[in-house]
Design a protein around this motif. Sequence first.
Motif, PDB file in Angstrom:
ATOM      1  N   SER A   1       0.739  -1.281   0.079  1.00 47.04           N
ATOM      2  CA  SER A   1      -0.003   0.015  -0.037  1.00 47.04           C
ATOM      3  C   SER A   1       0.844   1.267   0.178  1.00 47.04           C
ATOM      4  CB  SER A   1      -0.993   0.021   1.192  1.00 47.04           C
ATOM      5  OG  SER A   1       0.086  -0.187   2.542  1.00 47.04           O
TER       6      SER A   1
ATOM      7  N   TYR B   1      -4.098  -1.287   5.959  1.00 44.45           N
ATOM      8  CA  TYR B   1      -5.204  -1.662   5.517  1.00 44.45           C
ATOM      9  C   TYR B   1      -5.780  -3.026   5.309  1.00 44.45           C
ATOM     10  CZ  TYR B   1      -4.469   3.046   3.798  1.00 44.45           C
ATOM     11  OH  TYR B   1      -4.415   4.616   3.626  1.00 44.45           O
ATOM     12  N   GLU B   2      -5.316  -3.740   6.202  1.00 46.67           N
ATOM     13  CA  GLU B   2      -5.609  -5.292   6.176  1.00 46.67           C
ATOM     14  C   GLU B   2      -6.959  -5.437   6.109  1.00 46.67           C
ATOM     15  OE1 GLU B   2      -5.217  -9.175   9.292  1.00 46.67           O
ATOM     16  OE2 GLU B   2      -3.832  -7.299   9.641  1.00 46.67           O
TER      17      GLU B   2
ATOM     18  N   LYS C   1      -9.166  -4.846   3.640  1.00 44.39           N
ATOM     19  CA  LYS C   1      -9.768  -4.050   2.735  1.00 44.39           C
ATOM     20  C   LYS C   1      -9.317  -4.556   1.289  1.00 44.39           C
ATOM     21  CE  LYS C   1     -10.005   0.203   5.488  1.00 44.39           C
ATOM     22  NZ  LYS C   1     -11.444   0.055   5.223  1.00 44.39           N
ATOM     23  N   THR C   2      -9.959  -4.251   0.308  1.00 40.64           N
ATOM     24  CA  THR C   2      -9.678  -4.623  -1.012  1.00 40.64           C
ATOM     25  C   THR C   2      -8.651  -3.537  -1.635  1.00 40.64           C
ATOM     26  OG1 THR C   2     -11.509  -3.403  -2.200  1.00 40.64           O
ATOM     27  CG2 THR C   2     -11.945  -5.800  -1.372  1.00 40.64           C
TER      28      THR C   2
ATOM     29  N   GLU D   1     -10.654  -0.552  -2.778  1.00 38.90           N
ATOM     30  CA  GLU D   1     -11.133   0.444  -1.937  1.00 38.90           C
ATOM     31  C   GLU D   1     -10.285   1.445  -1.655  1.00 38.90           C
ATOM     32  OE1 GLU D   1     -13.349  -1.189   1.814  1.00 38.90           O
ATOM     33  OE2 GLU D   1     -12.494  -2.988   0.979  1.00 38.90           O
ATOM     34  N   ILE D   2      -8.949   1.133  -1.574  1.00 33.63           N
ATOM     35  CA  ILE D   2      -7.705   2.000  -1.502  1.00 33.63           C
ATOM     36  C   ILE D   2      -7.359   2.838  -2.452  1.00 33.63           C
ATOM     37  CG2 ILE D   2      -5.401   2.067  -0.410  1.00 33.63           C
ATOM     38  CD1 ILE D   2      -7.725   1.332   1.661  1.00 33.63           C
TER      39      ILE D   2
ATOM     40  N   LYS E   1      -6.857  -8.421  -2.105  1.00 31.89           N
ATOM     41  CA  LYS E   1      -7.327  -7.806  -0.642  1.00 31.89           C
ATOM     42  C   LYS E   1      -6.094  -7.910   0.135  1.00 31.89           C
ATOM     43  CE  LYS E   1     -11.261  -9.118   1.381  1.00 31.89           C
ATOM     44  NZ  LYS E   1     -12.236  -9.815   2.037  1.00 31.89           N
TER      45      LYS E   1
END
Length: 321
Positions: free
Chosen positions: A9, A36-37, A39-40, A43-44, A57
Amino acid sequence: MKIGILGASGYTGEELLRLLLERQDIDVIYITSRRYEGKTLTEINPRFINTRFESLKFESFSEEKILKCDLIFSCLPHGESKKILEKFLGKVFIIDLSQDYRKDERVLYGLTNIYDVYTKHFLKRTFKKDLIKKYKIIANPGCYPTSIIIPLYPLIKGNFIDKNTLIICDSKSGASGAGKKLKEDLLFCELNENFYCYKPTNHRHEEEIKYILNTKKLKFTPHILPIERGILSTIYFKSSYSLENIKSLLREFYKNDKNVKILNRYPQLKFVNLTNEIHIYLDYDKENDLFILLSAIDNLGKGASGQAIENLDILIKYSLI
């Protein structure tokens, strides 16, 4: 080929995903992020919507999932990579983008341009396939060192620079080189319309540059520009050779390397950003008997993720993976 990215990320992780999206021979099966564990990826980062990576993910660290990969790109922070990766040496191929292995004698320093992979030249390093076969790891060079070592390496190895002269390296980088971690000096209101030097002494990249070039006569000073990406380095040195002699050596050394371009004009960041290229220009100040060597790279491309993919391609070229 199954690929995993640790720390996916951050800026270098995101850039790797962007570049790997174009590679049909690559299947990214595992990405991690503590922040961001769960989350897809989309999404980020919505740029990956409607791409083959949209189902990815962010996951937690898993030894089992690492070992299912053919190769791992580690984009973890300096000081953290080695703690995690050491147990995997020799078990899975690793390209580490941190500084942790760059001075480790077991590990190949992954600046492909100075090895004999493109051109056989008496000044080039031998590409040590046996070392990679044993430990299965490449240390990806730092961004500032890449911009400095590539233009200087043939000159130092060929004794074209006076041994008693101090080499001065003055470098400017876009803010992405400092990573995503929140820092006051990198806030928009602090950096916008601003320009400053940081850590003019004891910078970790100075030690890396000296180590690879095998010289103590070098001073490196970094600066932050109010831009997103790109590095421009200005290097000063003295030499008894002529301007044309030194230019000829640079051209000969890199003649078959498509990403190293020796220019007849000053390099600019806009021409290297989003590429794996380094643009180099050499000039001579007759009044002060001083050579000025300029180089420009994209700190996220040639200085990080793009170079990591170059190292992957070398593994493929030599059928090591």
